[in-house]
Design a protein around this motif. Sequence first.
Motif, PDB file in Angstrom:
ATOM      1  N   GLY A 168     -26.251  13.233  28.067  1.00 29.99           N
ATOM      2  CA  GLY A 168     -26.971  13.698  29.247  1.00 29.99           C
ATOM      3  C   GLY A 168     -28.477  13.660  29.107  1.00 29.99           C
ATOM      4  O   GLY A 168     -29.187  14.419  29.790  1.00 29.99           O
ATOM      5  N   ALA A 169     -28.992  12.788  28.262  1.00 28.61           N
ATOM      6  CA  ALA A 169     -30.441  12.650  28.102  1.00 28.61           C
ATOM      7  C   ALA A 169     -30.984  11.665  29.132  1.00 28.61           C
ATOM      8  O   ALA A 169     -30.253  10.832  29.660  1.00 28.61           O
ATOM      9  CB  ALA A 169     -30.770  12.164  26.690  1.00 28.61           C
ATOM     10  N   THR A 170     -32.265  11.765  29.422  1.00 29.08           N
ATOM     11  CA  THR A 170     -32.916  10.782  30.288  1.00 29.08           C
ATOM     12  C   THR A 170     -33.576   9.725  29.420  1.00 29.08           C
ATOM     13  O   THR A 170     -33.971   9.989  28.278  1.00 29.08           O
ATOM     14  CB  THR A 170     -33.970  11.433  31.189  1.00 29.08           C
ATOM     15  N   MET A 171     -33.705   8.527  29.954  1.00 31.32           N
ATOM     16  CA  MET A 171     -34.296   7.441  29.184  1.00 31.32           C
ATOM     17  C   MET A 171     -35.112   6.542  30.088  1.00 31.32           C
ATOM     18  O   MET A 171     -34.651   6.124  31.147  1.00 31.32           O
ATOM     19  CB  MET A 171     -33.190   6.635  28.497  1.00 31.32           C
ATOM     20  N   ASP A 172     -36.332   6.273  29.676  1.00 31.06           N
ATOM     21  CA  ASP A 172     -37.215   5.340  30.360  1.00 31.06           C
ATOM     22  C   ASP A 172     -37.560   4.211  29.405  1.00 31.06           C
ATOM     23  O   ASP A 172     -37.680   4.430  28.184  1.00 31.06           O
ATOM     24  CB  ASP A 172     -38.499   6.037  30.816  1.00 31.06           C
ATOM     25  N   VAL A 173     -37.737   3.019  29.959  1.00 34.61           N
ATOM     26  CA  VAL A 173     -38.060   1.856  29.135  1.00 34.61           C
ATOM     27  C   VAL A 173     -39.182   1.072  29.826  1.00 34.61           C
ATOM     28  O   VAL A 173     -39.124   0.825  31.030  1.00 34.61           O
ATOM     29  CB  VAL A 173     -36.834   0.944  28.934  1.00 34.61           C
ATOM     30  N   ILE A 174     -40.200   0.713  29.050  1.00 38.35           N
ATOM     31  CA  ILE A 174     -41.290  -0.141  29.531  1.00 38.35           C
ATOM     32  C   ILE A 174     -41.159  -1.469  28.811  1.00 38.35           C
ATOM     33  O   ILE A 174     -41.098  -1.515  27.576  1.00 38.35           O
ATOM     34  CB  ILE A 174     -42.659   0.501  29.258  1.00 38.35           C
ATOM     35  N   VAL A 175     -41.109  -2.575  29.566  1.00 40.32           N
ATOM     36  CA  VAL A 175     -40.755  -3.877  28.996  1.00 40.32           C
ATOM     37  C   VAL A 175     -41.865  -4.898  29.244  1.00 40.32           C
ATOM     38  O   VAL A 175     -42.477  -4.936  30.325  1.00 40.32           O
ATOM     39  CB  VAL A 175     -39.434  -4.384  29.603  1.00 40.32           C
ATOM     40  N   GLY A 176     -42.084  -5.756  28.251  1.00 44.23           N
ATOM     41  CA  GLY A 176     -42.941  -6.927  28.402  1.00 44.23           C
ATOM     42  C   GLY A 176     -44.367  -6.606  28.805  1.00 44.23           C
ATOM     43  O   GLY A 176     -44.993  -5.685  28.263  1.00 44.23           O
ATOM     44  N   GLU A 177     -44.885  -7.359  29.777  1.00 37.07           N
ATOM     45  CA  GLU A 177     -46.274  -7.194  30.192  1.00 37.07           C
ATOM     46  C   GLU A 177     -46.557  -5.812  30.767  1.00 37.07           C
ATOM     47  O   GLU A 177     -47.720  -5.383  30.793  1.00 37.07           O
ATOM     48  CB  GLU A 177     -46.640  -8.271  31.213  1.00 37.07           C
ATOM     49  N   ASP A 178     -45.517  -5.117  31.207  1.00 35.50           N
ATOM     50  CA  ASP A 178     -45.721  -3.750  31.696  1.00 35.50           C
ATOM     51  C   ASP A 178     -46.245  -2.828  30.604  1.00 35.50           C
ATOM     52  O   ASP A 178     -46.874  -1.809  30.901  1.00 35.50           O
ATOM     53  CB  ASP A 178     -44.420  -3.187  32.266  1.00 35.50           C
ATOM     54  N   LEU A 179     -45.991  -3.181  29.348  1.00 35.86           N
ATOM     55  CA  LEU A 179     -46.539  -2.390  28.245  1.00 35.86           C
ATOM     56  C   LEU A 179     -48.063  -2.401  28.285  1.00 35.86           C
ATOM     57  O   LEU A 179     -48.712  -1.369  28.101  1.00 35.86           O
ATOM     58  CB  LEU A 179     -46.052  -2.941  26.900  1.00 35.86           C
ATOM     59  N   GLU A 180     -48.632  -3.553  28.520  1.00 34.77           N
ATOM     60  CA  GLU A 180     -50.090  -3.655  28.580  1.00 34.77           C
ATOM     61  C   GLU A 180     -50.621  -2.886  29.788  1.00 34.77           C
ATOM     62  O   GLU A 180     -51.632  -2.174  29.684  1.00 34.77           O
ATOM     63  CB  GLU A 180     -50.493  -5.126  28.639  1.00 34.77           C
ATOM     64  N   ARG A 181     -49.947  -3.006  30.907  1.00 34.12           N
ATOM     65  CA  ARG A 181     -50.384  -2.291  32.109  1.00 34.12           C
ATOM     66  C   ARG A 181     -50.264  -0.784  31.936  1.00 34.12           C
ATOM     67  O   ARG A 181     -51.020  -0.024  32.541  1.00 34.12           O
ATOM     68  CB  ARG A 181     -49.577  -2.775  33.306  1.00 34.12           C
ATOM     69  N   ALA A 182     -49.286  -0.341  31.128  1.00 34.79           N
ATOM     70  CA  ALA A 182     -49.083   1.092  30.908  1.00 34.79           C
ATOM     71  C   ALA A 182     -49.885   1.612  29.720  1.00 34.79           C
ATOM     72  O   ALA A 182     -49.701   2.752  29.299  1.00 34.79           O
ATOM     73  CB  ALA A 182     -47.595   1.377  30.696  1.00 34.79           C
ATOM     74  N   ASN A 183     -50.780   0.773  29.177  1.00 35.05           N
ATOM     75  CA  ASN A 183     -51.652   1.140  28.070  1.00 35.05           C
ATOM     76  C   ASN A 183     -50.890   1.345  26.759  1.00 35.05           C
ATOM     77  O   ASN A 183     -51.096   2.315  26.043  1.00 35.05           O
ATOM     78  CB  ASN A 183     -52.494   2.387  28.385  1.00 35.05           C
ATOM     79  N   TYR A 184     -50.019   0.407  26.465  1.00 35.64           N
ATOM     80  CA  TYR A 184     -49.431   0.288  25.132  1.00 35.64           C
ATOM     81  C   TYR A 184     -49.760  -1.108  24.602  1.00 35.64           C
ATOM     82  O   TYR A 184     -48.876  -1.920  24.319  1.00 35.64           O
ATOM     83  CB  TYR A 184     -47.911   0.500  25.187  1.00 35.64           C
ATOM     84  N   PRO A 185     -51.042  -1.406  24.444  1.00 36.85           N
ATOM     85  CA  PRO A 185     -51.444  -2.787  24.139  1.00 36.85           C
ATOM     86  C   PRO A 185     -51.046  -3.261  22.746  1.00 36.85           C
ATOM     87  O   PRO A 185     -50.802  -4.463  22.547  1.00 36.85           O
ATOM     88  CB  PRO A 185     -52.969  -2.746  24.297  1.00 36.85           C
ATOM     89  N   ALA A 186     -50.991  -2.346  21.779  1.00 31.44           N
ATOM     90  CA  ALA A 186     -50.657  -2.779  20.419  1.00 31.44           C
ATOM     91  C   ALA A 186     -49.189  -3.185  20.318  1.00 31.44           C
ATOM     92  O   ALA A 186     -48.850  -4.174  19.657  1.00 31.44           O
ATOM     93  CB  ALA A 186     -50.981  -1.660  19.425  1.00 31.44           C
ATOM     94  N   ILE A 187     -48.302  -2.408  20.960  1.00 25.10           N
ATOM     95  CA  ILE A 187     -46.881  -2.781  20.964  1.00 25.10           C
ATOM     96  C   ILE A 187     -46.709  -4.154  21.606  1.00 25.10           C
ATOM     97  O   ILE A 187     -45.996  -5.016  21.094  1.00 25.10           O
ATOM     98  CB  ILE A 187     -46.044  -1.719  21.708  1.00 25.10           C
ATOM     99  N   TYR A 188     -47.380  -4.356  22.733  1.00 28.66           N
ATOM    100  CA  TYR A 188     -47.254  -5.627  23.442  1.00 28.66           C
ATOM    101  C   TYR A 188     -47.802  -6.776  22.607  1.00 28.66           C
ATOM    102  O   TYR A 188     -47.184  -7.857  22.534  1.00 28.66           O
ATOM    103  CB  TYR A 188     -47.984  -5.565  24.786  1.00 28.66           C
ATOM    104  N   ALA A 189     -48.919  -6.569  21.943  1.00 32.20           N
ATOM    105  CA  ALA A 189     -49.545  -7.645  21.178  1.00 32.20           C
ATOM    106  C   ALA A 189     -48.633  -8.139  20.063  1.00 32.20           C
ATOM    107  O   ALA A 189     -48.522  -9.348  19.824  1.00 32.20           O
ATOM    108  CB  ALA A 189     -50.873  -7.170  20.598  1.00 32.20           C
ATOM    109  N   VAL A 190     -47.968  -7.213  19.368  1.00 33.40           N
ATOM    110  CA  VAL A 190     -47.075  -7.612  18.278  1.00 33.40           C
ATOM    111  C   VAL A 190     -45.836  -8.306  18.826  1.00 33.40           C
ATOM    112  O   VAL A 190     -45.364  -9.310  18.282  1.00 33.40           O
ATOM    113  CB  VAL A 190     -46.673  -6.394  17.429  1.00 33.40           C
ATOM    114  N   GLY A 191     -45.295  -7.807  19.931  1.00 36.62           N
ATOM    115  CA  GLY A 191     -44.020  -8.312  20.424  1.00 36.62           C
ATOM    116  C   GLY A 191     -44.088  -9.517  21.326  1.00 36.62           C
ATOM    117  O   GLY A 191     -43.064 -10.175  21.550  1.00 36.62           O
ATOM    118  N   LYS A 192     -45.258  -9.867  21.816  1.00 32.09           N
ATOM    119  CA  LYS A 192     -45.331 -10.936  22.828  1.00 32.09           C
ATOM    120  C   LYS A 192     -45.111 -12.326  22.238  1.00 32.09           C
ATOM    121  O   LYS A 192     -44.924 -13.296  22.980  1.00 32.09           O
ATOM    122  CB  LYS A 192     -46.666 -10.885  23.568  1.00 32.09           C
TER     123      LYS A 192
END
Length: 479
Positions: free
Chosen positions: A197-221
Amino acid sequence: MPAQTTLVTALIDGADADAAVPVTALTREALTSWLEAQDPATRRWVETAGFKAEAGAHLMLPDAEGGAARVLAGLGDGSDPWALAALPTALPRVDYRLDPAPEGDQAFWACFAWEMGAYSFTRYKSNTAAAGVGSDGEPSGPSRPARLAWPDTADREAVTRAVAGTTLVRDLINTPASDMGPEELEDAARVLADAHGATMDVIVGEDLERANYPAIYAVGKGSARPPRLIDIRWGREDAPRVTLVGKGVCFDSGGYDLKPSAGMKLMKKDMGGAANTLGLARMIMMAGLDVRLRLLIPAVENMVSGTAYRPQDVLRTRKGLTVEIGNTDAEGRVVLCDALAEADSEQPDLLVDCATLTGAARVALGPEIAVYFANDDALAADIECHAGAWRDPVWRLPLWAPYRKMLDSKTADINNAGEGGFAGAITAALYLKEFVSDSTRWAHFDIYGWNPAGRPGRPAGGEAFALRALYALVADRFG
């Protein structure tokens, strides 16, 4: 799905074990007094067989018809919690019961070791019947493990939690990267979240950069499999906040600082930190601990391509610090720093990250001991206490501030890899420390996530580290 691991397969209800063969577990010291109470034929059988009650040893005692009257199981000096772990696969495949029933912690370890001794990763075995697994996923056939009746003295919930967390960690790590990329890791996390019964959100791909997770996006792109940030929340909102962060590098080629083939061989396990935190979250939610649990997993692949990040690139991070890439193979700390900055922004009561981060930690302490760092001595003391009680070996290394200068950059605020090759585990931890407030109680675990050689209950392959200790820490502080 990998998250749907069987909780308990080799333990059965006592009502189903009326005809079970008794197992008498003895220390070396107890064997002497036990033999004194036996008839001469039994004493002679034991002495002829050379049974000395060494940890892990066993001896079948025959009955008058040539069947099994009893099994003697060795406990050595009584200090080895895994002493019974070899029995599920070493004994004939019938049912057993402990006689006399162990008490307290001994009951937990007898049941946990038996179940872990029956663990086998069979997902890719084409003949599951030969592997001892039926079509329903339950043990079957001649290779199924010997089963043990639950002793009345055992805390079933505690055993089941520990088994559930450990098997989830192992199954996730053992799954090859072809079937455990960022999307599949998300799927496994979602199965777990939905089950509790937990909630879960996921930010994927270029949305990471838009959501200000630039380091995660840079490594994974650089991978064709889009990176993502998995964010699970569970528990009442005003409960004490416990936040876990797990490194989810589903495969690490090293990037442009390419690993040699030997170094790349085990890199399916580079998401072991994510697996460890998912296993810990599973235990916390199964127990219904009164905490506001948050789990953040940056899930990426570190690959080589035309879009991959490069040495000497300068990346921005969620915290606003800039990072010069001294080595693309030091990617774990780069994806973790964005997740840690987000975790720290909520000022949790406890923040723990787990990562298969550095070879330096393994060189220092080998593959069985979890290296950890903590910015709070009281927290470290609690970790040590629970690690000792739950037989989860850990060792604290210092956040040695003078080594921070090894991460200085002429171009950016910090370099992701220190020069000179010294103190690699410490400089990695100091890098992460830049993204956690001093006021946040934080522990960083640099784990191996793997058993290089098999031992009873701990087969070669994926492994949980400090899982029981961390669960006990959370339960003791907030339960």
